[in-house]
Design an enzyme around this catalytic site. Structure first.
Site, PDB file in Angstrom:
ATOM      1  CB  SER A 151      -0.942  -0.054   1.204  1.00 38.85           C
ATOM      2  OG  SER A 151      -1.907   0.947   1.141  1.00 38.85           O
ATOM      3  NE  ARG A 221      -8.721   1.626  11.455  1.00 39.34           N
ATOM      4  CZ  ARG A 221      -7.668   1.115  10.857  1.00 39.34           C
ATOM      5  NH1 ARG A 221      -7.082   1.760   9.859  1.00 39.34           N
ATOM      6  NH2 ARG A 221      -7.172  -0.043  11.222  1.00 39.34           N
ATOM      7  CG  ASP A 316      -6.617  -3.582  -3.247  1.00 38.35           C
ATOM      8  OD1 ASP A 316      -7.414  -2.668  -2.969  1.00 38.35           O
ATOM      9  OD2 ASP A 316      -5.395  -3.514  -3.031  1.00 38.35           O
ATOM     10  CG  HIS A 349      -5.806  -2.022   0.328  1.00 39.60           C
ATOM     11  ND1 HIS A 349      -4.962  -1.973  -0.756  1.00 39.60           N
ATOM     12  CD2 HIS A 349      -5.234  -1.231   1.268  1.00 39.60           C
ATOM     13  CE1 HIS A 349      -3.927  -1.184  -0.487  1.00 39.60           C
ATOM     14  NE2 HIS A 349      -4.070  -0.723   0.738  1.00 39.60           N
ATOM     15  CG  ASP A 350      -7.303  -5.032   5.667  1.00 37.44           C
ATOM     16  OD1 ASP A 350      -6.523  -4.059   5.557  1.00 37.44           O
ATOM     17  OD2 ASP A 350      -8.116  -5.152   6.599  1.00 37.44           O
TER      18      ASP A 350
END
Lengths: 379, 379
Positions: A151, A221, A316, A349-350
Site C-alpha cells: 500500500s 477510520r 482490492d 486491500h487488507d
C-alpha cells in the site's frame, strides 16, 4: 517458522536540517526503528520495510513488556518466514509525522516550546524516503537488498527506486499504486473533513485543550476500513447478520457490520493521532511521480535500476490490480526486470497484511532468489 | 418534449392512526403530493412515483414562484417524455419522515407540543407503502397502471407488488435491490455515526437549540455521494485535477474532487434534516422482504401479480446489476412477466436520474406498451 522474538525499538536523532518537498525545513528530528536478523559483513543483506497508513517500525516480534503487541507484518518477516531473518537484516522504520515515536505533530516544536500541532509540516512520500536514506547512511547501508512495502509502503519502495536508483537491488511493492484515483482522494477527503470539523480538533492544536477529536477520527477510520475490505469478504463475514436476531427500530447497533466498524473506529481513535491521520492521507493524495513527466509513468521510471516484484489482489478495490499493472507496463517499457502476480484473494486491500499461501509463496520464492544472488555475488 | 410546467403541491391530512412495522402508532399525519396529467374516467392511467433518499413529491415541473426548482425526475415525466403525462396521470408523493412537507421529525408532535425530534418513529419501506395506499384510497385509485421508482423508490415499488399485488398492473424498479449488502449498510452506518456524534445533533432534538448538525450531515452526504458515482466517471470528470495547478502542502481544498464533494456536502447540509437522514438510511438497511422466507426471494415474490420492468446500470456499485438480476431470477422462478435491461452507462448509481438515450428508450417503450394495454382494455 518462529517469531523474531522479543525486540527493542531504537532511535536516532538527526541534527542536520531536512528540507521537505514543500520547502519547509525540519531543523532536527528523531527516527524510531527496529531491526531483525544480522547485517552481514559486506552489508548486502539489508531489507528496508516501509509502513502504510496506521502501522509503524514495529514490523515483527513483540516487546518484552507487551507480549501481545505483535509486529504488523510478523507473518511475513521472521526466521523461516517469506522474508527470512536467518538470512536478511530487516529494518522497520517509523515515518516522520507518525504517532509511534518518530518526530510528529504531538512532539514539542523546539522553536515554540509547544507541540507542533497544526504547525507540523506536510510530509510527502519523497520526504519519508529522504529521511530513510539518512537512516541508511547512519546504519552504514549503501545499498539495500530490497526496499519493500504494501500500500503506502509500496509507494515508498517505488519512490526509492526513482530517487535512489543505485541504493536498492530490488523494489517490492504490494497492493500499491503510482497515484491515487479521484475516488481514493474522495475517501481521504471525507475522512479528513470528519476530523477537521470535529470541534475537539481545535485547528490541530487539541493537545493544549486536553481533548482529542475522537468522533472525527472514529468516522475517518470507519470510512477507511470499508475501503480496506472487499464487498465479497464483507458479505461473507457479516452479510445482514443482526446482533440480536431482530430489528429494534432505532439507530443503535443492529447489524454485525455496524458493531465491527464501531469497534474498529473506537479502538483506532483511542490511540491514533488526528494530525498524523491528516498528514498520512495527504501524503497518499500527493504521491504522483509521473506528474512532472506529463503523467508519463514510463518516463518517471526510466532512471530506475532495481529489479521489481509487484503483487496485487483481485478483490482490492482501493488500489486495484489495474494500478499495479500500470506500473508493470511502465517498467516493461523501460526493459526492467519485473515479476508480477495478481493474486486471487477475497480479502480486498487488507490481503497484503494477511496470511495467504499463494501470496506468501510468491514473496518467499522471490526473496529466496534474492538470497541466491547475494550468495553468488559473495563467491 | 416539454415540461409539465408550473405545478402545485397539495396535501391530505389523515386522521386514522397508522400502525407502523415497529408497532408504534402515528395518530395522524399529512402527506404532500403532486400530480401531473389527467386521471381518466375509469382511473386506470395512474402511475405512482416513489422517491429515493433525498428527493420528494416534486417529481416534474417547477413552482410558479421558484422557476429553477425543477422536479427530480423531470427528464422522465412530462408531455412526450418516457412517462408521458399526455396519457398518464402521474402522482409524486413525499414519504412520512421526510423533510419536504409530509409529517416528519421537525414537525410538532401533537402529544408533546414540541418537534418530534428523536421521538419520530422509525419508518420502513413497508410503512411508506401503507401510507401511500391510503393516499390512493383518497384519490379513488383502486389499481395503479404502475408503481415506479429508482433506488429506494424501486424498493417501494417492489414492496407494493408484494403487499398490494392487486393494486398495480406494473412494477417498475430501476437501479434497485431487494436488500442492502453489508457494504451498503456499512456506508449508511458511517454516515449516521457522523450525524449522531455531531455535538449539534443533541440526540435528535437540535431544533430546540437553534442549531443543526451541519458537520455531520455534510460528511454523511459526502460519503453517500461517493457511492452514487462510479469510479470511472469520477476519474473522467475529476481525475487528479488540482484547483490551482499546484500543491499547497496543507489540508485545504487541493483537488477538484474535494471541491466538488464539499460543495455537495455544504449544499445538502443547508436544507436536509438530520433526523430524516437517519430515518431514510435505516429504512434502506431494514428492507429485506425475503427475510421472513429464510432469505428466499422467490417465495417472497410468489404472491405478486404485476408485470415487471427492472433496469440496472453496469457501473452502479451501490446497487449492482447482480442485485437486479437476483430479483429478475426470483420473478422468473415465479413465472412472472419481466422485462430487464442492464444498461451500459458510465454514471454509476446516479444514472437512474440522468438522461441516457438507451435507458429512456427502454422506459418509453415499456410505458408505451402499458398505454396500449389500457387502450385495449378500454375497447
Amino acid at each position: 517458522m518462529t517469531s523474531v522474538g522479543a525486540v527493542t525499538a531504537r532511535s536516532i536523532d538527526f541534527d542536520e536540517p531536512l528540507r521537505l518537498q514543500s520547502g519547509a525545513l525540519i531543523a532536527n528530528y528523531t527516527l524510531v526503528y527496529e531491526t531483525y536478523g544480522t547485517l552481514n559483513a559486506d552489508k548486502s543483506n539489508a531489507i528496508l520495510i516501509c509502513h502504510a497508513l496506521n502501522a509503524s517500525h514495529h514490523v515483527a516480534g513483540y516487546y518484552e513488556d507487551q507480549p501481545n503487541n505483535i509486529g504488523w507484518w510478523d507473518n511475513m518477516v521472521g526466521p523461516g518466514k517469506p522474508v527470512d531473518t536467518n538470512r536478511f537484516f530487516v529494518i522497520g522504520v517509523n515515518n516522520l509525522g507518525s504517532c509511534f515515536g518518530s518526530t510528529g505533530p504531538m512532539h514539542i516544536n523546539p522553536e515554540t516550546g509547544k507541540p507542533y500541532g497544526h504547525g507540523f509540516p506536510v510530509v510527502t512520500v519523497e520526504d519519508w524516503v529522504q529521511s530513510q536514506a539518512r537512516l541508511a547512511d547512519v546504519l552504514g547501508i549503501r545499498k539495500f537488498a530490497a526496499v519493500m512495502g504494501g500500500s503506502l509502503g509500496g509507494m515508498q519502495a517505488l519512490a526509492w527506486s526513482m530517487m535512489f536508483p543505485a541504493r536498492l537491488e530490488h523494489c517490492i511493492a504490494i497492493a500499491s499504486t503510482a497515484k491515487l484515483t479521484a475516488q481514493n482522494i474522495a475517501f481521504n477527503d471525507v475522512a479528513r473533513q470528519a476530523i477537521l470539523t470535529d470541534p475537539d480538533f481545535h485547528g490541530g492544536d487539541f493537545y493544549a485543550y486536553g481533548v482529542v477529536p475522537k468522533n472525527g477520527l472514529r468516522v475517518a477510520r470507519m470510512i477507511g476500513h470499508i475501503t480496506y475490505l472487499s464487498n465479497v469478504d464483507m458479505s461473507e463475514k457479516f452479510g445482514r447478520m443482526l446482533r440480536s436476531g431482530q430489528y429494534h427500530f432505532g439507530f443503535g447497533v443492529e447489524f454485525e457490520i455496524e458493531s465491527y466498524l464501531h469497534y474498529q473506529g473506537d479502538k483506532f481513535s483511542s490511540y491514533f493521532d488526528a494530525n498524523t491521520y491528516l498528514l498520512i492521507t495527504r501524503a497518499l493524495d500527493y504521491f504522483d511521480p509521473a506528474a512532472p513527466y506529463d503523467g508519463d509513468l514510463t518516463r518517471a521510471l526510466a532512471g530506475t535500476q532495481a529489479k521489481f516484484l509487484l503483487a496485487s489482489f483481485t478483490t482490492d478495490w482501493r488500489f486495484s490490480s489495474d494500478a499495479s499493472r500500470a506500473i508493470v507496463k511502465a517498467l516493461i517499457d523501460n526493459r526492467r526486470e519485473v515479476t508480477y502476480a495478481d493474486i486471487d484473494a477475497p480479502h480486498g486491500h487488507d490481503a497484503f497484511l494477511l496470511t495467504d499461501e499463494r501470496y506468501h509463496d510468491l514473496v518467499r520464492s522471490y526473496v529466496d532468489r534474492m538470497w541466491l544472488e547475494i550468495e553468488e555475488r559473495g563467491n
